[in-house]
Design an enzyme around this catalytic site. Structure first.
Site, short mmCIF file in Angstrom:
data_model
loop_
_atom_site.label_atom_id
_atom_site.label_comp_id
_atom_site.label_asym_id
_atom_site.label_seq_id
_atom_site.Cartn_x
_atom_site.Cartn_y
_atom_site.Cartn_z
CE1 TYR A 91 -3.66 2.56 0.36
CE2 TYR A 91 -2.13 3.49 2.23
CZ TYR A 91 -3.39 3.58 1.38
OH TYR A 91 -3.91 4.88 1.17
CE LYS A 147 -3.59 5.32 -2.36
NZ LYS A 147 -4.42 5.96 -3.32
#
Length: 255
Positions: free
Chosen positions: A178, A182
């Protein structure tokens, strides 16, 4: 006929049937934009659009799975045929990787133990999906007099914040899926901004903060409306607004 009448502002928000995307769609509709609710599930998308219309907004559902090239192409074609242009693109659709591949271990994104399928799935949505959607609708954005693109990122994307052993992220487990996805998204934001700067298209990344949504099992302390505020602000920037930036409600986020 006024200029306002001849050019109705149209915004596409991906992953907009719930959470931050839904909040962004509601606020853009309240500003008078025609809002396209991008959602993988047609029924949920239409339900969200109907609720926005019931509240007085101009909203329409668009079936859109950012990981499916055919779905992306069809959505772009539908927007072109119905509206002919696009003024705002909010790339909000994203996944954390929890339960996406193997529910029994997908929560474990520690680099040394991560399942590569989890990493691939997260990047497929959070990075490659953004490229696919942005490129598909870029011809429509170019027809806008003041197009804006907002990529919904996270404070977890900040290398400065996450590398600080005494900082706010020190207590979190390291993430191989994750957080890096990002970080890649914010890097991608800069590259699109650099390419489109000459065209007057402003491209920025937003960190909504720790918002109470399904993605964190509703442990966030900010409301959806609070999280959506910075996204909306970047979506309606004036011509002198920033581009290639990374912002939260509190101001610039360190890279």
């Amino acid at each position: 006929m006024s200029e306002e009448t001849t050019h109705q502002q149209v915004a596409l928000v991906t992953g907009a049937n719930k959470g931050i995307g839904r909040g962004v769609a509601e606020q853009l509709a309240a500003l008078g934009m025609t809002v396209l609710i991008g959602a993988r599930d047609p029924r949920r998308g239409e339900e969200a659009a109907a609720e926005l219309r019931a509240a007085g907004g101009d909203a329409h559902a668009v079936t859109l799975d950012v990981t499916d090239p055919a779905s992306v192409r069809e959505a772009a074609q539908q927007i072109e045929e119905r509206f002919g242009h696009l003024d705002v693109l909010v790339n909000n659709a994203g996944i954390t990787g929890s339960g996406q591949v193997s529910p029994e271990n997908a929560h474990d994104q520690v680099p040394s133990a991560v399942d590569l399928d989890t990493v691939r799935a997260v990047f497929e949505t959070n990075v490659f999906g953004v490229i696919a959607v942005t490129n598909a609708v870029l011809p429509l954005l170019r027809r806008s007099p003041a197009a804006r693109v907002v990529n919904v990122s996270s404070h977890a994307a900040s290398l400065t914040l996450t590398s600080d052993p005494d900082g706010p992220f020190a207590a979190l487990l390291p993430s191989a899926a994750y957080s890096p996805s990002k970080s890649a998204l914010t890097a991608l934001t800069v590259q699109y901004a650099n390419e489109l700067r000459k065209d007057g298209i402003l491209v920025n990344a937003a960190a909504p903060g720790y918002v109470d949504t399904d993605s964190n099992d509703h442990t966030g302390f900010l409301t959806v409306a609070q999280g959506a505020a910075i996204v909306v602000r970047l979506a309606v920037l004036g011509a002198d607004g920033p581009t290639a930036g990374f912002f939260s409600e509190d101001g610039p986020v360190p890279w």
